[in-house]
Design an enzyme around this catalytic site. Sequence first.
Site, short mmCIF file in Angstrom:
data_model
loop_
_atom_site.label_atom_id
_atom_site.label_comp_id
_atom_site.label_asym_id
_atom_site.label_seq_id
_atom_site.Cartn_x
_atom_site.Cartn_y
_atom_site.Cartn_z
N SER A 61 3.50 10.93 -2.26
CA SER A 61 4.75 10.69 -2.99
C SER A 61 5.50 9.57 -2.27
O SER A 61 4.89 8.73 -1.61
CB SER A 61 5.57 11.99 -3.03
OG SER A 61 6.68 11.84 -3.89
N ASN A 62 6.80 9.53 -2.38
CA ASN A 62 7.64 8.52 -1.70
C ASN A 62 9.02 9.13 -1.46
O ASN A 62 9.33 10.20 -1.99
CB ASN A 62 7.71 7.24 -2.56
CG ASN A 62 8.30 7.52 -3.92
OD1 ASN A 62 9.47 7.83 -4.05
ND2 ASN A 62 7.46 7.47 -4.97
#
Length: 217
Positions: free
Chosen positions: A23-24
């Site tokens: 993800s981020n």
Amino acid sequence: MSIRCLITAGPTREYFDPVRFISNPSSGKMGFAIAEAASALGWTVDLVAGPVSLPEPVGVMLYPVVTAEEMLRQTDALFGPCDVLIMTAAVSDWRPKVCLPEKLKKTGKNLSVELEPVPDILATLAQRRRPDQLLVGFAAETESVEENARTKLSQKKIDFIAANSVAGPAGAFGRDENQLILLGREGYRQVIGPASKKVVAQKLVAELSAALATRSC
Ligand code: CTP
């Protein structure tokens, strides 16, 4: 004129086993602030959000999603009647080819996870847009911020792109302040901020409101 606005926010997550994902660090704060600003202007707001820890904005219809594929499906379902699409979501661009049904046990050895690209939601929707719809992207860049954002503006065939630096601790991810360079076609350029994400959101929505008013004349 009553305006229907569709906003995406936050990160997406792509799992390779039930407890691990890529993800981020997107917090969703910018997208949620825009949803609040648009709702305060009397717009009808649909907000499609990846996993975030933010309260549901008042007066906004919230659609929680996890993966890019879910975000595509939900956004696609809401896109038809919308007048403005604002894609602030930081979509995770790759997903593991395989998601294991049980937690992967460690072996002490290196692990390679094969990733495949996810669909580009904004570019997909832009292909079936109506000319009277306004499409706004957010470019998350760590270098050549404005130049890279301008390339995305034309490649994704959208009307505006908000160039956003996400480099280092001063970048936009997770912070309460932001600065955008809003770029449009025919050389339109407007710097918004630095200011709180709330104020940046209000100014952005005001710019889009003005653009919509010109379109409907
Ligand atoms: N976007 C999207 N679907 C994706 C990736 C991005 O709809 N799979 C949208 C984002 O929500 C944003 C815009 O496209 O509005 C630009 O996203 P960004 O992450 O800056 O760029 P990418 O298109 O992913 O390109 P790159 O990662 O190479 O910079």
